[in-house]
Design a protein around this motif. Sequence first.
Motif, PDB file in Angstrom:
ATOM      1  N   THR A 124       3.659 -27.805  -4.764  1.00 25.71           N
ATOM      2  CA  THR A 124       4.727 -27.694  -5.741  1.00 25.71           C
ATOM      3  C   THR A 124       4.032 -27.590  -7.000  1.00 25.71           C
ATOM      4  N   ILE A 125       4.107 -26.594  -7.822  1.00 28.35           N
ATOM      5  CA  ILE A 125       3.259 -26.307  -9.062  1.00 28.35           C
ATOM      6  C   ILE A 125       4.182 -26.135 -10.105  1.00 28.35           C
ATOM      7  N   TYR A 126       3.887 -27.104 -11.460  1.00 25.95           N
ATOM      8  CA  TYR A 126       4.642 -26.688 -12.843  1.00 25.95           C
ATOM      9  C   TYR A 126       4.222 -25.454 -13.400  1.00 25.95           C
ATOM     10  N   ARG A 127       4.546 -24.794 -14.010  1.00 24.99           N
ATOM     11  CA  ARG A 127       4.052 -23.635 -15.133  1.00 24.99           C
ATOM     12  C   ARG A 127       3.029 -23.803 -15.830  1.00 24.99           C
ATOM     13  N   PHE A 128       2.912 -25.332 -16.341  1.00 21.99           N
ATOM     14  CA  PHE A 128       1.808 -25.546 -17.097  1.00 21.99           C
ATOM     15  C   PHE A 128       0.565 -25.864 -16.418  1.00 21.99           C
ATOM     16  N   ILE A 180       3.650 -14.165 -14.760  1.00 23.84           N
ATOM     17  CA  ILE A 180       3.662 -13.245 -13.738  1.00 23.84           C
ATOM     18  C   ILE A 180       4.448 -14.035 -12.465  1.00 23.84           C
ATOM     19  N   ILE A 181       3.720 -14.988 -11.940  1.00 19.69           N
ATOM     20  CA  ILE A 181       4.357 -16.215 -10.822  1.00 19.69           C
ATOM     21  C   ILE A 181       5.895 -16.182 -11.170  1.00 19.69           C
ATOM     22  N   LEU A 237      -0.571 -23.777 -14.323  1.00 17.88           N
ATOM     23  CA  LEU A 237      -1.443 -22.325 -14.232  1.00 17.88           C
ATOM     24  C   LEU A 237      -1.971 -21.966 -15.593  1.00 17.88           C
ATOM     25  N   GLN A 238      -2.741 -21.133 -15.369  1.00 17.72           N
ATOM     26  CA  GLN A 238      -3.271 -20.081 -16.676  1.00 17.72           C
ATOM     27  C   GLN A 238      -1.807 -19.322 -17.271  1.00 17.72           C
ATOM     28  N   SER A 239      -1.822 -19.281 -18.472  1.00 16.55           N
ATOM     29  CA  SER A 239      -0.580 -18.919 -18.893  1.00 16.55           C
ATOM     30  C   SER A 239      -0.245 -17.419 -18.432  1.00 16.55           C
ATOM     31  N   ASN A 240      -1.010 -16.593 -18.471  1.00 17.22           N
ATOM     32  CA  ASN A 240      -0.995 -15.031 -17.833  1.00 17.22           C
ATOM     33  C   ASN A 240      -0.585 -15.101 -16.437  1.00 17.22           C
TER      34      ASN A 240
END
Length: 249
Positions: free
Chosen positions: A171-175, A184-185, A177-180
């Motif tokens: 379970t992953i938060y938006r931050f 998309i995800i 991940l790399q912003s680009n």
Amino acid sequence: MNDIAKIFIEPEEVINFLKSEMNLKEVYENILFKKIIRQVAQERGIILTTEEIEAEANRQRREQHLEKAADTLAWLADQLISAEDWEEGIRDRLLSKKLAEALFSQEVEKFFIQNRLAFEQVILYQLVVESEILAQELYYQIEEGEISFYDAAHRYDIDSDRRHKCGYEGTIYRFDLQSNIATIIFSVPPQQLIGPMKTEQGYHLFIVEELIPAILTRERYQEIINNMFKNWLVNELNYLLYLSLPNQF
């Protein structure tokens, strides 16, 4: 463990140990935080009732499976603290919690709304390979049903741990991940194959199993208010340290 208490240790030895372990600053800061909390709570008229203290003590007893008074006393002795020390710790933790509520309970919902995107999560699977050609080929094979994403990750991912988990990242938060990539995800419907996308690691394929919307749960409320309170304490301490500096002019 109780035999440890029979070995006398000088206070200076404790301080020297904390210094050698690079922990003295943290302890010093926590002591100052406690002083700030007590002072501000007193200024705001925040008090603790006997019932609140007893309820927290009983909660800790249940947590430690301490059914009898003798069990509690044995546990405290094993921790090298007295009943008075234990009660003082309970008072400080409850006072900290009540002060945090008094200062920031009205701000949490506003902060959550303003930062809602930061609290969105996805259950994510990822496949990373070194070759762009292989990544593109796997993309087409998965799309055509020749191989499942999970089998492909198990066979080809460059990370052994991720191979064993068939690409599962959790379970992953938006931050996280790399912003680009995050853009998309978090905009693609679940179960849709994403990629290939290039990073320094290689070429990525993704599948979002589930999008978890941002909801102000009790746990998230507590997380936000704890962070607000911690930041406030740091700012208060820095201000006090600034006031304690000698006049430079």
